[in-house]
Enzyme design. Structure first.
Site, mmCIF file in Angstrom:
data_model
loop_
_atom_site.group_PDB
_atom_site.id
_atom_site.type_symbol
_atom_site.label_atom_id
_atom_site.label_comp_id
_atom_site.label_asym_id
_atom_site.label_seq_id
_atom_site.Cartn_x
_atom_site.Cartn_y
_atom_site.Cartn_z
ATOM 1 N N ASP A 1 35.824 -7.212 19.718
ATOM 2 C CA ASP A 1 34.871 -6.421 20.497
ATOM 3 C C ASP A 1 34.269 -5.323 19.625
ATOM 4 O O ASP A 1 33.336 -4.659 20.007
ATOM 5 C CB ASP A 1 35.478 -5.871 21.801
ATOM 6 C CG ASP A 1 36.993 -5.814 21.765
ATOM 7 O OD1 ASP A 1 37.547 -5.748 20.651
ATOM 8 O OD2 ASP A 1 37.608 -5.835 22.845
ATOM 9 N N ASP A 2 34.818 -5.107 18.465
ATOM 10 C CA ASP A 2 34.245 -4.148 17.521
ATOM 11 C C ASP A 2 33.465 -4.845 16.414
ATOM 12 O O ASP A 2 33.129 -4.228 15.410
ATOM 13 C CB ASP A 2 35.344 -3.301 16.882
ATOM 14 C CG ASP A 2 35.761 -2.148 17.780
ATOM 15 O OD1 ASP A 2 36.889 -1.695 17.654
ATOM 16 O OD2 ASP A 2 34.927 -1.719 18.605
#
Ligand code: WTA
Length: 692
Positions: A562-563
C-alpha cells in the site's frame, strides 16, 4: 516441491564459520551490490549455535513442512498440558482457501493448557524460581528494580485473584493501558492465568483511540496508572483514560472498574483526579490478595488476547490470537532466532502495547525462562548513550530493536556508542520495517563490533511471531535481507494475478499454509478477516507486503504494497528509494511518500533528515537524487526533496507516513490525529520548510 525456495541454501558458497565478517567491515557504506555481500557468522558463534549450518536448518525445515504435526507436537510436548490434545494424525485444521468455505485455522484443539502456567510455574518447578525474570529500568538513571520468577508469579497471582474478585472470569476482556512498568506484563499474565482476554492499548494512543477499543471489546475492567515520565516529559495517563471512559459511555459502554497503579515517580496520588466507586489504587488493594492462584485451564483454541492494529482503511482491526499455538510459536521462534541460551540477558526495546512487546518482551522470552529487561524510558534520554548504558549495566547479550532507532542513533554519532563496552552483546535483532543496508552495517560494525549476527525478523501483528528470519549461526547474512523462512512457514511470492513466481523474482508476499502462531480472526468480524487477508489472492494468506527473492533465495522485504508508488508505470517501493537516499553519507534518515503527479501518475516525494551539522543546499539535493538514480534508476529519482529536521514518529518509533503524505500533498487541514507522535512539533517545522 515445497522445499524449492530454501534449497538454494545448500549451494551457498561454503565458508560459514571460516570467513570472518570481512565483507561488512570493508564495504562500509559503499554502494556495492548488496545481494552479493555475504556476511558470515564466525566460527566461534556457529559452533555453539542451536542451528549451526544450512544443512541442519534444511533438515529441520524439511521436517516442519513435510510433517507439521510431528514437528510441532514434538515441541508442544515440552510444555505442560493439563490435558493433551486428542492424539490425532494431524494436530491442526486449516482452510486458507475462501473458495472452499470459511477460512479456519486451529492448532492443538481439545488440548487444555495455560500460557501463564507455562511461563512461570513450569520454569519455577524446573528450578528457576530464583532466576531474575525481569530487570526493570526506569526513565531516570538509577531508578530500577527486578523480580525473580517466584516473585513475578506472586505478583501475577495477587492481581489474578483481585480480578476474579471483581468478577472477571474466563472469556472476559480486560483493557490494559500502561507504560513499560513491570505491572504491564504482570497484568497480561494475570489475565492469561484466569482465562481472561487481555487487550493492551499502547499508552501513546489518544483518548479517542482508547475509547474506540473499549467500546469494541467491552472490558470488565481497565488497568492503568496515573502518569508516566518519558524522557523529560510527564504524561498523565489517567486523564486520558478518564476522557476515554466519558466518550465510551456516550457510545453505550460504561466501564465498572479502573485499577490505577500509582506511578509515584511521575505523579503522586494527591494530584490524581479520582472517581469514587469506579477507581481503585493498585497498591491499596492488590497486595492484600493471596500470592497463589489456581490456574484456569483453557482450550488451546481459547482466545488469549486482542490487539488492535490499523488497516489501510476503516477502524482498527482487533487481531485475535488464541492460546496453544501462539504459546508454542512465540517460544520456538524466540529460541531459534536469537539462538537463546539460559545465560542470556535479553532486551527488546519495543513497548508491550505492540505485538513485539506481546510476543518478544513477555511470552516468548518468559516461556523460555529468560531474563528480560523492561525499560520505561526513551532510548535517547538523558542522551544518545542510554541504550549502551543499559546494555553494560545488565550485561545484555541479546538486543532487539527497530531500524528507526538504529538510524537515529547512527545520526547522533559513534562516540555515544563506542564510549561503552558492549562486550556482553551476542546477537542483535531488528524488526518493524526493512532495515536499509547502511543502517544494518552501522548496527553490525559499530554497535556489535562486527561480532554479533543480526536477526532481521520479518513478521506482523497477524502472524504472532517471526516468519522470515535469519537463524544467526546457520547461514551467511546479507545486509537488509530477512533471509529465509522460519520452520513451518511456506512463504510464496505471487504476481498480480495470484500466480506463484519462482527464481529471482519480485511480487506480493503470501503464505501458503497455516502456522501455530497465526491469528484466527478479526474480533467480531470474520468477514473482514477473509476479505482483507484471504480474498486478494485466493488460496493464500496475503501479507500486504512486497518482497523479492534473489538468486540465492534470500528474501528482501520491500515495504507495504500500500506504500508502493507507481511512477510512469514503474512500481517503486518507498523503502527502496529511502534505502538509496540513506546510503548518501550526509543523509541520516529519509521517508518517501507518493504524491499525485500530473504527468507520471504519481511522483516521489522525499523527506530528508541530514546528518547533524550538514547544511541544506541545492547541490545536496542534486547529489541525493544522484544516489537514487545510481542505485535504482532515473525513473526512481525523487520529484521533490523536503528538508526535515525531524520526522513525525510515534513513540514506538514508527514514522507516520499518513502525515507526511498530507504534508506532501499540502492537505494541511487533513493532518488528522497527531497526538500519538513522540514530538508533535515536528509537523509545524516540516510545514514551515515546505518551500525550501
Ligand atoms: C513491516 C511488527 C521488513 C512489514 C512485527 C509488516 C518489516 C509490518 C519487518 C507489520 C522486517 C516488520 N523487514 N518489514 N524485519 N518487520 N515489517 O503488525 O511491512 O506492527 O507487514 O508488526 O511491518 O507491522 P506490525
Amino acid at each position: 516441491d515445497h522445499l524449492r525456495h530454501v534449497e538454494s541454501l545448500s549451494t551457498l558458497p561454503s565458508g560459514a564459520g571460516k570467513t570472518p565478517h570481512l565483507n561488512a567491515v570493508i564495504l562500509g557504506d559503499a554502494l556495492a551490490s548488496e545481494e552479493n555481500d555475504l556476511v558470515f557468522p564466525s566460527q566461534e558463534f556457529s559452533s555453539q549455535a542451536l542451528v549451526s549450518s544450512p544443512a541442519q536448518y534444511l533438515e529441520m525445515y524439511k521436517k516442519s513442512i513435510l510433517d507439521p504435526s510431528g514437528f510441532w507436537s514434538e515441541i508442544a510436548s515440552e510444555f505442560y498440558w493439563e490435558k493433551k490434545w486428542p492424539q490425532q494424525q494431524q494436530v491442526y485444521t486449516e482452510n486458507l482457501d475462501v473458495r472452499k468455505g470459511d477460512v479456519k485455522i486451529e492448532w492443538f484443539k481439545g488440548g487444555m493448557t495455560n500460557i501463564c502456567y507455562n511461563a512461570l510455574d513450569r520454569n519455577i518447578d524446573a528450578g528457576n524460581g530464583d532466576k531474575i525474570a525481569m530487570y526493570w529500568e526506569g526513565n531516570e538513571l538509577n531508578h530500577d528494580g527486578s523480580l525473580t520468577y517466584t516473585q513475578l508469579l506472586h505478583k501475577v497471582c495477587q492481581l489474578a485473584n483481585y480480578l476474579k474478585d471483581i468478577g472477571v472470569s474466563k472469556g472476559d476482556a480486560v483493557v490494559i493501558y500502561l507504560p513499560m512498568l513491570m505491572e504491564l506484563p504482570i497484568a497480561m499474565l494475570a489475565c492469561a492465568r484466569i482465562g481472561a482476554i487481555h487487550s493492551v492499548v499502547f499508552a501513546g494512543f489518544s483518548a479517542d483511540s482508547l475509547s474506540q477499543r473499549i467500546v469494541d471489546c467491552k472490558p470488565k475492567a481497565v488497568i492503568t496508572c496515573n502518569a508516566v515520565r518519558r524522557g523529560s516529559k510527564v504524561i498523565q495517563l489517567k486523564d486520558i483514560v478518564d476522557a476515554a471512559l466519558v466518550d465510551s459511555a456516550k457510545n453505550g459502554f460504561s466501564v465498572g472498574v479502573v485499577l490505577n497503579y500509582e506511578n509515584e515517580s511521575a505523579m503522586t496520588r494527591e494530584c490524581t483526579k479520582w472517581t469514587e466507586g469506579r477507581d481503585v489504587w493498585w497498591q491499596d488493594t492488590v497486595p492484600k490478595y493471596p500470592t497463589t492462584c489456581a490456574v484456569v485451564w483453557v482450550d488451546a483454541e481459547d482466545p488469549l488476547f486482542l490487539l488492535y492494529t490499523s488497516g489501510s482503511t476503516g477502524k482498527p482491526k482487533g487481531v485475535l490470537h488464541t492460546t496453544g499455538g501462539y504459546m508454542i510459536y512465540t517460544a520456538t521462534t524466540f529460541k531459534y532466532a536469537f539462538d537463546y541460551k539460559s545465560s542470556d540477558i535479553y532486551w527488546c526495546t519495543a513497548d508491550c502495547g505492540w505485538i513485539t512487546g506481546h510476543s518478544y518482551v513477555t511470552y516468548g522470552p518468559l516461556l523460555n525462562g529468560a531474563t528480560v529487561v523492561v525499560f520505561e524510558g526513551a532510548p535517547n534520554y538523558p542522551n544518545a548513550s542510554r541504550c549502551w548504558d543499559i546494555v553494560d549495566k545488565y550485561k545484555v547479550s541479546l538486543f532487539y530493536t527497530a531500524p528507526t532507532l538504529v538510524r537515529s542513533l547512527m545520526r547522533d554519532g559513534d562516540e555515544f556508542v563506542t564510549r561503552y563496552s558492549r562486550k556482553s552483546l551476542r546477537v542483535l535483532g531488528s524488526v518493524g520495517e526493512p532495515i536499509n543496508p547502511s543502517a544494518w552495517r552501522w548496527f553490525f560494525n559499530v554497535v556489535g563490533d562486527s561480532r554479533c549476527p543480526i536477526s532481521d525478523t520479518w513478521w506482523q501483528t497477524e502472524t504472532g511471531g517471526f516468519m522470515i528470519t535469519p537463524l544467526p549461526g546457520a547461514w551467511p547474512q546479507k545486509p537488509g535481507s530477512a533471509t529465509f523462512p522460519f520452520f513451518g512457514v511456506l512463504p510464496v511470492i505471487v504476481d498480480e494475478k495470484g500466480t506463484e513466481i519462482d527464481g529471482e523474482c519480485s511480487g506480493y508476499l503470501c503464505v501458503k499454509n497455516s502456522w501455530p502462531g497465526a491469528f484466527r480472526t478479526l474480533y467480531g468480524d470474520h468477514d473482514r478477516y477473509e476479505t482483507t487477508y484471504f480474498k486478494p489472492f485466493p488460496g493464500y494468506y496475503f501479507t500486504g507486503d512486497g518482497c523479492s527473492r534473489d538468486k540465492d533465495g534470500y528474501h528482501w522485504l520491500t515495504g507495504r504494497v500500500d506504500d508502493v508508488i507507481n511512477v510512469s508505470g514503474h512500481r517503486i517501493g518507498t523503502a527502496e528509494v529511502e534505502s538509496a537516499l540513506v546510503s548518501h553519507l550526509q543523509c541520516a534518515e529519509a521517508a518517501v511518500v507518493g504524491v499525485e503527479h500530473e504527468v507520471k501518475g504519481q511522483g516521489i516525494y522525499a523527506f530528508i533528515t541530514l546528518v547533524e551539522g550538514v547544511p541544506y543546499s541545492e547541490e545536496l539535493k542534486k547529489s541525493l537524487t544522484l544516489a537514487v538514480r545510481k542505485q535504482i534508476g532515473a525513473f526512481a529519482a525523487p520529484d521533490k526533496i523536503h528538508w526535515a529536521p525531524g520526522l513525525p514518529k510515534t513513540r514506538s518509533g514508527k514514522i507516520m507516513r499518513r502525515i507526511l503524505r498530507k504534508i506532501a500533498s499540502r492537505q494541511l487541514d487533513e493532518l488528522g490525529d497527531t497526538s500519538t507522535l513522540a514530538d508533535p512539533s515536528v509537523v509545524d517545522q516540516l510545514i514551515a520548510l515546505s518551500d525550501q
